[in-house]
Scaffold this motif. Structure first.
Motif, short mmCIF file in Angstrom:
data_model
loop_
_atom_site.label_atom_id
_atom_site.label_comp_id
_atom_site.label_asym_id
_atom_site.label_seq_id
_atom_site.Cartn_x
_atom_site.Cartn_y
_atom_site.Cartn_z
N HIS A 55 -3.18 3.25 -3.39
CA HIS A 55 -4.33 3.77 -4.12
C HIS A 55 -5.46 2.73 -4.19
O HIS A 55 -6.63 3.09 -4.23
N ILE A 56 -5.13 1.46 -4.14
CA ILE A 56 -6.17 0.42 -4.08
C ILE A 56 -6.87 0.48 -2.73
O ILE A 56 -8.10 0.40 -2.65
N LYS A 57 -6.10 0.65 -1.66
CA LYS A 57 -6.70 0.76 -0.32
C LYS A 57 -7.59 1.99 -0.23
O LYS A 57 -8.66 1.96 0.38
N ALA A 58 -7.18 3.09 -0.86
CA ALA A 58 -8.00 4.30 -0.87
C ALA A 58 -9.30 4.07 -1.64
O ALA A 58 -10.37 4.52 -1.22
N TYR A 59 -9.22 3.35 -2.74
CA TYR A 59 -10.43 3.03 -3.51
C TYR A 59 -11.40 2.22 -2.66
O TYR A 59 -12.60 2.48 -2.65
N SER A 61 -11.64 2.14 0.61
CA SER A 61 -12.21 2.94 1.70
C SER A 61 -13.23 3.94 1.19
O SER A 61 -14.25 4.17 1.83
N VAL A 62 -13.00 4.55 0.03
CA VAL A 62 -13.95 5.50 -0.55
C VAL A 62 -15.26 4.81 -0.91
O VAL A 62 -16.34 5.35 -0.70
N ASN A 63 -15.17 3.60 -1.43
CA ASN A 63 -16.35 2.86 -1.85
C ASN A 63 -16.94 1.98 -0.75
O ASN A 63 -17.85 1.20 -0.99
N ARG A 64 -16.39 2.11 0.46
CA ARG A 64 -16.88 1.44 1.65
C ARG A 64 -16.91 -0.09 1.53
O ARG A 64 -17.86 -0.75 1.92
N TYR A 65 -15.85 -0.62 0.95
CA TYR A 65 -15.72 -2.08 0.93
C TYR A 65 -15.24 -2.53 2.30
O TYR A 65 -14.59 -1.76 3.02
N PRO A 66 -15.54 -3.76 2.69
CA PRO A 66 -15.05 -4.23 3.99
C PRO A 66 -13.52 -4.25 4.00
O PRO A 66 -12.88 -4.41 2.97
N LYS A 67 -12.96 -4.10 5.17
CA LYS A 67 -11.51 -4.05 5.31
C LYS A 67 -10.89 -5.37 4.86
O LYS A 67 -11.41 -6.44 5.17
N HIS A 68 -9.80 -5.27 4.14
CA HIS A 68 -9.04 -6.44 3.72
C HIS A 68 -7.79 -6.55 4.57
O HIS A 68 -7.17 -5.55 4.88
N LYS A 69 -7.40 -7.72 4.92
CA LYS A 69 -6.14 -8.05 5.60
C LYS A 69 -5.72 -7.00 6.57
O LYS A 69 -5.21 -5.98 6.41
#
Length: 69
Positions: A55-59, A61-69
């Motif tokens: 659910h953190i990864k979904a958050y 992606s929805v808010n268009r943050y840069p990809k983590h790890k």
């Protein structure tokens, strides 16, 4: 008239004394600092708590943050 003047003077003297005493107290505290103590969080707060779950990864992606790890 005399009583009113005496009452006014006694109130003024009280306020002067109160103002002077409070100023002196503040100055005494300001001139006598104490050492700050370090905060010890203990073992419980030293451990890592952040976990990148689905659910953190979904958050992200929805808010268009840069990809983590």
């Amino acid at each position: 008239m005399q009583d009113k003047q005496q009452a006014a003077f006694s109130r003024r003297n009280f306020l002067r004394a109160f103002g002077g005493a409070s100023t002196t107290a503040v100055a005494a505290v300001a001139l006598n600092p104490t050492e700050a103590l370090a905060y010890d969080p203990g073992k419980e707060e030293d451990r890592a708590r952040y976990q990148e779950t689905d659910h953190i990864k979904a958050y992200y992606s929805v808010n268009r943050y840069p990809k983590h790890k």
